[in-house]
Write a protein that holds these residues in place. Sequence first.
Motif, short mmCIF file in Angstrom:
data_model
loop_
_atom_site.label_atom_id
_atom_site.label_comp_id
_atom_site.label_asym_id
_atom_site.label_seq_id
_atom_site.Cartn_x
_atom_site.Cartn_y
_atom_site.Cartn_z
N GLU A 127 0.92 -1.47 -0.08
CA GLU A 127 -0.55 -0.27 -0.16
C GLU A 127 1.09 1.14 0.19
N LEU A 128 2.28 1.16 0.27
CA LEU A 128 3.14 2.25 1.04
C LEU A 128 4.09 2.34 -0.03
N TRP A 129 4.66 2.58 -0.88
CA TRP A 129 6.56 2.12 -1.06
C TRP A 129 6.99 3.65 -1.08
N LEU A 130 7.93 5.04 -0.18
CA LEU A 130 7.98 6.07 -0.33
C LEU A 130 9.39 5.39 -0.16
N LEU A 131 10.43 6.77 -0.78
CA LEU A 131 11.75 6.46 -1.51
C LEU A 131 12.07 8.01 0.71
N ILE A 132 12.72 7.34 1.71
CA ILE A 132 12.58 8.23 2.51
C ILE A 132 13.58 9.27 2.34
N ARG A 133 14.30 9.29 0.99
CA ARG A 133 14.71 10.78 0.92
C ARG A 133 13.54 11.85 0.43
N ASN A 134 12.13 11.23 0.25
CA ASN A 134 10.94 12.03 -0.09
C ASN A 134 10.86 12.81 1.03
N VAL A 135 11.02 12.45 2.46
CA VAL A 135 10.73 13.12 3.40
C VAL A 135 10.78 14.07 3.71
N ASP A 136 10.57 15.17 3.62
CA ASP A 136 11.17 16.77 4.44
C ASP A 136 10.77 16.96 5.58
N ALA A 137 9.55 16.04 6.64
CA ALA A 137 9.87 16.68 7.79
C ALA A 137 8.69 15.44 8.30
N VAL A 138 8.95 15.24 10.11
CA VAL A 138 8.50 14.12 10.46
C VAL A 138 7.65 14.64 11.56
N GLU A 139 6.50 14.65 11.86
CA GLU A 139 5.68 15.34 13.07
C GLU A 139 5.38 13.82 14.32
N LYS A 140 6.02 14.56 15.56
CA LYS A 140 5.31 12.83 16.13
C LYS A 140 4.11 13.10 16.85
N ARG A 141 3.36 12.49 17.40
CA ARG A 141 2.66 12.72 18.79
C ARG A 141 1.58 11.16 19.51
N LEU A 142 2.44 11.46 20.61
CA LEU A 142 2.01 10.38 21.51
C LEU A 142 0.39 10.70 22.12
N ALA A 143 -0.24 9.41 22.78
CA ALA A 143 -1.27 9.54 23.22
C ALA A 143 -1.52 7.59 23.92
N ALA A 158 16.18 9.69 10.76
CA ALA A 158 17.95 9.81 10.83
C ALA A 158 18.08 9.91 9.00
N LEU A 159 17.98 8.64 8.92
CA LEU A 159 17.76 7.87 7.13
C LEU A 159 17.54 9.30 6.27
N SER A 160 16.55 9.66 6.70
CA SER A 160 16.17 10.80 5.32
C SER A 160 17.13 12.12 5.84
N SER A 161 18.06 11.91 6.42
CA SER A 161 19.19 13.03 6.79
C SER A 161 20.26 12.63 6.25
N VAL A 162 20.66 11.53 5.39
CA VAL A 162 21.86 11.10 5.28
C VAL A 162 22.33 12.05 4.50
N ASP A 163 23.28 12.95 4.77
CA ASP A 163 23.54 13.86 2.83
C ASP A 163 24.41 13.34 1.89
N ALA A 204 13.79 14.49 -5.03
CA ALA A 204 13.93 12.66 -4.28
C ALA A 204 14.16 12.02 -5.56
N SER A 205 15.00 11.06 -5.60
CA SER A 205 14.92 10.29 -6.96
C SER A 205 15.15 8.67 -7.00
N ASP A 206 15.16 8.17 -7.86
CA ASP A 206 15.49 6.99 -8.00
C ASP A 206 17.24 6.95 -8.66
N TYR A 207 16.97 7.84 -9.69
CA TYR A 207 18.35 7.76 -10.49
C TYR A 207 18.97 9.13 -10.24
N GLY A 208 20.34 9.56 -11.10
CA GLY A 208 20.70 9.61 -10.57
C GLY A 208 21.52 11.58 -11.69
N THR A 209 20.38 11.67 -12.40
CA THR A 209 20.15 13.01 -12.99
C THR A 209 20.27 14.23 -12.23
N PHE A 210 19.97 14.28 -11.21
CA PHE A 210 19.25 15.56 -10.82
C PHE A 210 20.87 15.51 -9.12
#
Length: 554
Positions: free
Chosen positions: A52-68, A103-108, A436-442
Amino acid sequence: MEFSELIKTATVESVLLSCAGQPAVKGTLCITSHHLLLSSCPGGEGQPSAVELWLLIRNVDAVEKRLAGSSGTITLRCKDLKVLQLEIPGMEECLNIASSIEALSSVDSVMMMYPFFHRPQSLRLEEGWPRLPTERHFQQIATQTTQWRLSDVNQDFAVCPTYPPAVIVPAAVSEETLRRAARFRQGGRFPVLSYYHTRNGTVMLRSGQPLTGPNRKRCPEDEMLLGSVLDEGERGFIIDTRSAQTAKQARMTGGGTEPKSSYPQWKRLHRPLERGRPLQESFIKLVEACNDASLGMDRWLGRLESCRWLSHVKAALSTACLAAQCLDREESCVLVHGAEGTDTTLLVTALAQVILDPGCRTLKGFQDLLEREWIQAGHPFHLRCARSAYSHARLKQEAPLFLLFLDCVWQLSRQFPFSLEFSEGLLLTLFDNAYASDYGTFLCNNEKERCLCKVKESTHSLWAWLDQPEERKKCLNPLYSPNPLVIWPSVEPQSIQLWQGLFFRWIRSSQYLDEAWAEIWRLVEGSDTAVKESAEDRLSRSLSDPAARLENER
């Protein structure tokens, strides 16, 4: 560094995924080194799971968490503007998942990014990488004039680290003159040819700002280089993408402008275009307004105006039209630069070519233009596209210049729906892959960095993927009819519209529009016209056949 060190929890059961416009789905969440996956089992036990979801982690711009209580919710805001929500049972699991994604989305490190690991079975590594794009561009020009030559003065990137190894320069100018002129220009970006206008032989150049400084330094070699472009009695225009005040202030830090006394044949025109923080903040405010469902009509229009994004679109189109007008109607040569010459300069030169050159409006021609005027020309994609509109990180060098260019091209496609061979689908794909890409062009900031990272040897090209028949069809405009004329867009405020296909892509369903396009494709493919004739062949015929040209003008 091992990716496994960054993954605190790899798998969580019974995670609920929610996304605007889609039904919520429960399944198993998995984190890999580059992807976030959620698979469900809709048919019950024993049935194959559905991804149902196949998300490239590099595509994540912000992570917000809320605990309940004993569970938590993670909101993922993506660089392509999609927003996902994950309800995770277990407080510890929620915190671990959030921490791992951050952590994974911040790998530079470029060489740790997914393109270096992606190996689609349908492609070979060497496919799709343009072979010597500057050289091929020069070969086209060389059939019409001998006044320009191909220079390898930058073969080892020693003269200019952000130029490609080969550049097109006036034939009368020596390599030593180029080296000296480079020392007088920001970042070594001496004036090089960007575009040759075949109708009248005028040219558009681009460069970095001259380093005149507070003492108004001169460079005879730079003056000679620009002087060699114009014949006696001719005049040219320098389009400076900074305000006159900003350009004047730049002198105090070593930059500046071309003095009229040293460049008497060139007239300077200031057309300020925003870049950097103001443009990024405008993008952020627009996305915030688009996501605010509580806005009434008056507040929505007020927010749309206050973010000023459409004003930036209008200014970019206006400046590109000015450059095109100088070349086509004034029959004068043009030099475009701002400060570094890697942002607004490329925005103007690339847009002007789409307006002027019907070849740049074909799918292949547009890809060549992007390769030549954005990628090879040294737009710093790695810096500018590091964050999108949602990031909570402090702004560094991010700026959506490439998105602004794509938005302007979309405006052209809306005003001239038959004149561009490619569709909105291509523009959306380019936006997604720039961030965020699977390819090296950019990847990377310039050709020197791509060579050091061995991008072409180690990653697949986006162009190769898009050239596959199934993908290519998604990028084509079924209404395309080659138009050999210059397309002059209206830049009146009433003519500039919000690109809903991008900014409302994940907010509002496009089902009916998609169905309409599918029907158009069905009608086109079922017609008796020669739709299989290539766009390039049809364009060539329309340029050479007077009857076809007259029909286009009608």
